[in-house]
Design a protein around this motif. Sequence first.
Motif, mmCIF file in Angstrom:
data_model
loop_
_atom_site.group_PDB
_atom_site.id
_atom_site.type_symbol
_atom_site.label_atom_id
_atom_site.label_comp_id
_atom_site.label_asym_id
_atom_site.label_seq_id
_atom_site.Cartn_x
_atom_site.Cartn_y
_atom_site.Cartn_z
ATOM 1 N N TYR A 178 1.083 -1.377 -0.263
ATOM 2 C CA TYR A 178 -0.446 -0.060 -0.261
ATOM 3 C C TYR A 178 0.740 1.784 -0.063
ATOM 4 O O TYR A 178 0.481 2.638 -0.175
ATOM 5 N N VAL A 212 -11.332 3.226 1.154
ATOM 6 C CA VAL A 212 -11.981 2.450 0.015
ATOM 7 C C VAL A 212 -13.766 1.915 0.960
ATOM 8 O O VAL A 212 -13.546 1.285 2.123
ATOM 9 N N ASN A 265 -13.548 1.466 14.322
ATOM 10 C CA ASN A 265 -13.105 -0.286 14.786
ATOM 11 C C ASN A 265 -14.042 -0.359 15.932
ATOM 12 O O ASN A 265 -13.663 -1.142 16.736
ATOM 13 N N SER A 291 -4.203 3.636 9.753
ATOM 14 C CA SER A 291 -4.595 2.879 8.479
ATOM 15 C C SER A 291 -4.989 0.988 8.556
ATOM 16 O O SER A 291 -4.627 0.347 9.800
ATOM 17 N N GLY A 292 -5.838 1.352 8.586
ATOM 18 C CA GLY A 292 -6.086 -0.464 8.401
ATOM 19 C C GLY A 292 -8.028 -0.042 9.313
ATOM 20 O O GLY A 292 -8.901 -0.805 9.875
ATOM 21 N N ASP A 293 -8.269 1.207 10.001
ATOM 22 C CA ASP A 293 -9.038 1.939 11.065
ATOM 23 C C ASP A 293 -10.680 1.227 10.126
ATOM 24 O O ASP A 293 -10.851 2.071 8.861
ATOM 25 N N ILE A 294 -11.839 0.775 10.417
ATOM 26 C CA ILE A 294 -12.621 0.985 10.227
ATOM 27 C C ILE A 294 -13.944 2.077 10.248
ATOM 28 O O ILE A 294 -14.030 1.722 12.071
ATOM 29 N N LEU A 303 -16.530 1.434 6.355
ATOM 30 C CA LEU A 303 -15.598 3.084 5.300
ATOM 31 C C LEU A 303 -13.916 2.626 6.021
ATOM 32 O O LEU A 303 -13.500 2.819 7.225
ATOM 33 N N LEU A 304 -13.345 1.565 4.634
ATOM 34 C CA LEU A 304 -11.975 1.592 4.891
ATOM 35 C C LEU A 304 -10.489 2.424 4.795
ATOM 36 O O LEU A 304 -11.233 2.782 4.053
ATOM 37 N N LEU A 312 -7.249 3.744 4.837
ATOM 38 C CA LEU A 312 -5.530 3.254 4.189
ATOM 39 C C LEU A 312 -4.701 4.507 4.124
ATOM 40 O O LEU A 312 -4.945 5.115 3.596
#
Lengths: 262, 241
Positions: B145, B154, B215, B226-229, B237-238, B240
């Motif tokens: 990434y 995303v 999260n 990065s990677g948090d929802i 929503l992801l 990055l």
Amino acid sequence: MFFQTYSLSDIGKIRKRNEDSFLERPIKTNDNDNAVAMIVADGMGGHRAGDVASSEVIKVFENNLNNNNLGSVEELLKNSILEANSSIINMSVSKEELKGMGTTCTALIIAKKKAFIAHVGDSRAYLIRKKTIKQLTKDHTVAEHMVSFGMMSNKEAKISPKRNILMRAIGINDLLEVDTLEPINIYPNDIFVLCSDGLIEYVEEDEIKKIVCENEPDSACRKMIATANLRGGKDNITVQITKVLKDPNAGFLSNLKKMIAS
Amino acid sequence: MANLFINVSLDSKLIERVRLDKEKISIGRDSDNDIYINNLAISRYHARILVENEKIFIEDLESSNGTYLNGKKTNHSEINEQDTILIGKYKINIENKTPRETQDSSAFLEDSTVMVDNDTRNKLLEKMGFNANATKDEPSAKPVYSKVKLPRIVLSDDLEVDIEGDNFVIGNSFNSNLYIDGFLIKKKHATILKQANQKFTIVNSGSFFKPTKVNGTKIDQKTLISGDIIEIGKHKLLFLS
């Protein structure tokens, strides 16, 4: 403990060079038992530097295994991956042609009747026990991340382009999270399979199980690689098999022999 | 023509293969196309592939984002196996499989890889936000990434948005940077603020009944990793970076 191991790496059908690296190494523990280390690293990126990154992980592990009496296997695994991470970052900062390189790593050490696994990236470890196969590692890909939060189904993840985008890799970021699995108690006839994604792309879990169960480790590795190549072989393919053997010095029969001999 | 196939690939991965077995094959975002690509960059009826007198043609159907043949915009052109057509991020080419090959590999059709010439590929990669130079000598090199244009959100498999500007507004308004709809979603429901140190903070302005979660936990304000929802109503929503 006794093991039968085999490792094989293949360039595939499309790539011009093999950026995968692996390590297969017996270890003597301080109580004089056998232990073994099996590692797969799938290098990527940079300008012809993927193989530099993957072989650096192997070098760090080799060095650490030489200078370690296997005190804490989990720490050895984690620290080696973190050390490789700093080392690869330093290398890519110092040389323009190495910039942006990175690697995955899935490392298995079997010692003290337990299997220890640490990993970063999308190279996998499977355990085949009593004719069932289980994926032990979880891919650090965007697709898998989305699956775990219910944003995508497993089926979608298998074909999503995001299955090829890594959330984590060694050599990219100073702060690296390493997944260390809970140690697994091992039993005779357990078979561990480690592989790079060049295999997973083409060979299904059940096919891996079938090939591994029906063949000796060396021909199983060859057959799996041949299958992946036949179906496209667009990436490098690395496979490692570790079979836990029955201890010939244990069990009722050998104890009886010992008794008679004495 | 029996052994001609149309390959559609994304990110060097083959995602669809259709046999070129009729005179017109339509491509577009509407599901009644022969080749249906569900992506907002593709027009409902984007283009079609035509077979006339043993020749194959690509025809653009006045699509919004155009149809590219070997990097050049085209309305109507003859094509052959060496050509690469680009529609949005999707690459299309013609493949001729000999009868023997077709038989041998029929079980593995979906697994083959398509190669493109370097220029087209680099343009394609750049469009997708990848640094083309970093992967120049390896068509199938795997992106990490860090090489993708970041930061981004995303939403689903084929919907991503770059986070641009210092104030990225998420809400139920067409003026927001990211439009989401739903019950009790405010016009400005959450904002992602760019901090001086390249860090990003999300600030909730949603109501008590529809709070912004990260999260799984309600937040007023949080530094994103990065990677948090990010969850707002039914939307996930992801993030990055």
